[in-house]
Design a protein around this motif. Structure first.
Motif, short mmCIF file in Angstrom:
data_model
loop_
_atom_site.label_atom_id
_atom_site.label_comp_id
_atom_site.label_asym_id
_atom_site.label_seq_id
_atom_site.Cartn_x
_atom_site.Cartn_y
_atom_site.Cartn_z
N SER A 35 0.87 -1.23 0.01
CA SER A 35 0.08 -0.02 -0.11
C SER A 35 0.75 1.13 0.05
CB SER A 35 -0.83 -0.01 1.23
OG SER A 35 -0.21 0.12 2.39
N ASP A 36 0.21 2.40 -0.09
CA ASP A 36 0.79 3.71 -0.09
C ASP A 36 0.47 4.49 1.19
OD1 ASP A 36 2.81 3.78 -2.10
OD2 ASP A 36 1.13 4.32 -3.71
N ARG A 37 1.05 5.49 1.55
CA ARG A 37 0.89 6.20 2.78
C ARG A 37 -0.53 7.29 2.31
NH1 ARG A 37 6.41 5.82 3.12
NH2 ARG A 37 6.93 4.74 5.34
N SER A 38 -0.54 7.65 0.91
CA SER A 38 -1.45 8.44 0.42
C SER A 38 -1.72 7.90 -0.84
CB SER A 38 -1.09 9.90 0.54
OG SER A 38 0.11 10.25 -0.44
N THR A 39 -2.88 8.66 -1.34
CA THR A 39 -3.23 8.27 -2.72
C THR A 39 -2.62 9.16 -3.84
OG1 THR A 39 -5.37 9.87 -2.54
CG2 THR A 39 -5.75 7.64 -1.95
N ASN A 40 -1.75 9.96 -3.17
CA ASN A 40 -1.19 10.85 -4.26
C ASN A 40 0.31 10.56 -4.64
OD1 ASN A 40 -3.40 12.90 -3.98
ND2 ASN A 40 -2.42 13.83 -2.19
N SER A 41 0.50 9.21 -4.20
CA SER A 41 1.92 8.89 -4.42
C SER A 41 2.03 8.68 -5.84
CB SER A 41 2.23 7.71 -3.80
OG SER A 41 3.45 7.04 -4.08
N GLN A 42 3.25 9.01 -6.46
CA GLN A 42 3.81 9.02 -7.95
C GLN A 42 4.78 8.06 -8.24
OE1 GLN A 42 1.88 10.52 -10.45
NE2 GLN A 42 0.53 11.26 -8.49
N SER A 43 5.00 7.16 -7.13
CA SER A 43 6.33 6.63 -7.06
C SER A 43 5.79 5.23 -7.87
CB SER A 43 6.74 5.93 -5.82
OG SER A 43 7.83 5.22 -5.89
N ASP A 44 6.97 4.55 -8.70
CA ASP A 44 6.76 3.19 -9.21
C ASP A 44 6.81 2.09 -8.31
OD1 ASP A 44 6.48 4.33 -11.98
OD2 ASP A 44 8.57 4.04 -12.18
N THR A 45 6.97 2.40 -7.21
CA THR A 45 7.14 1.21 -6.17
C THR A 45 6.17 1.53 -4.96
OG1 THR A 45 9.09 2.25 -4.87
CG2 THR A 45 9.48 0.69 -6.53
N TRP A 46 5.60 0.50 -4.15
CA TRP A 46 4.90 0.58 -2.96
C TRP A 46 5.65 1.38 -2.01
CZ3 TRP A 46 -0.26 0.48 -4.03
CH2 TRP A 46 -0.56 -0.14 -5.08
#
Length: 215
Positions: free
Chosen positions: A149-160
């Motif tokens: 998962s991500d800490r927020s829905t705004n993450s643009q990273s290619d990795t979790w």
């Protein structure tokens, strides 16, 4: 993605699965926080000052946010059956033994579906129980699924950003299922993990608590 299908023992999972327990504790903490904010709001409104009305409104908004968190967290994580069905089968081993548990270290592909290539990393998780395994044996093989998962829905990273192994043993009492899961993971991955045991204490200090590795 390497999947592993097995019949999840729901009763067993509810009693020992620490991912489910973490969500349950988060939900109760959010509900208790909401009650505290409501009590604070009532007290501030009873004071009947212009500033207390304003602060009371803020407390009410905070209470609503806490209630939303209590009901959002289980939906975000999903059921334990969904976690096992959707997670990738990954190798994990007992890397550090502790008086009240152990630290697992896992090799996980942290790449999102949009990534152009896999991104493997070492991740760790401190656990309290591990039925079906010798938790005191460093190097004990613990087949798991990855929870991503991500800490927020705004993450643009290619990795979790948030990666954690969830042992198969938290979903079944059947030792045959655990052995089958071990056999489905390539021996090269188990060997890489075993060689990486000295890095277990470094993982929590790494970025996103992940140490990238080449596979």
């Amino acid at each position: 993605m390497r999947r592993f299908e097995f019949p999840v023992d729901s009763a067993h999972a509810k009693s020992v699965n620490e991912t489910v327990g973490d969500v349950r504790r988060l939900r109760w903490a959010a509900l208790i926080t909401a009650l505290l904010f409501v009590a604070l709001a009532v007290w501030l409104i009873v004071l009947a000052h212009p500033w207390s009305y304003a602060l009371g409104a803020v407390a009410i908004v905070a209470a609503v946010g806490s209630v939303w968190m209590a009901f959002w967290a289980p939906r975000k994580v999903g059921s334990v059956e969904d976690l096992y069905a959707n997670g990738e089968l990954v190798p994990a081993i007992v890397a550090v033994t502790r008086p009240r548990g152990a630290t697992l270290m896992a090799l996980v592909n942290t790449a999102k579906p949009s990534a152009d290539r896999p991104h493997y990393a070492l991740v760790t998780r401190t656990i309290r129980t591990l039925p079906g395994h010798a938790m005191t044996n460093v190097g004990e093989r613990v087949p798991s699924v990855s929870v991503l998962s991500d800490r927020s829905t705004n993450s643009q990273s290619d990795t979790w950003e948030m990666v954690s192994p969830m042992p198969i043993a938290w979903g079944t009492r059947d030792p045959k299922v655990i052995r089958r899961a071990i056999e489905q993971i390539p021996n090269a991955e188990w060997k890489l993990l075993t060689k990486s045991i000295p890095l277990a204490d470094d993982v929590p200090r790494a970025k996103n608590q992940q140490i990238p590795v080449d596979l």
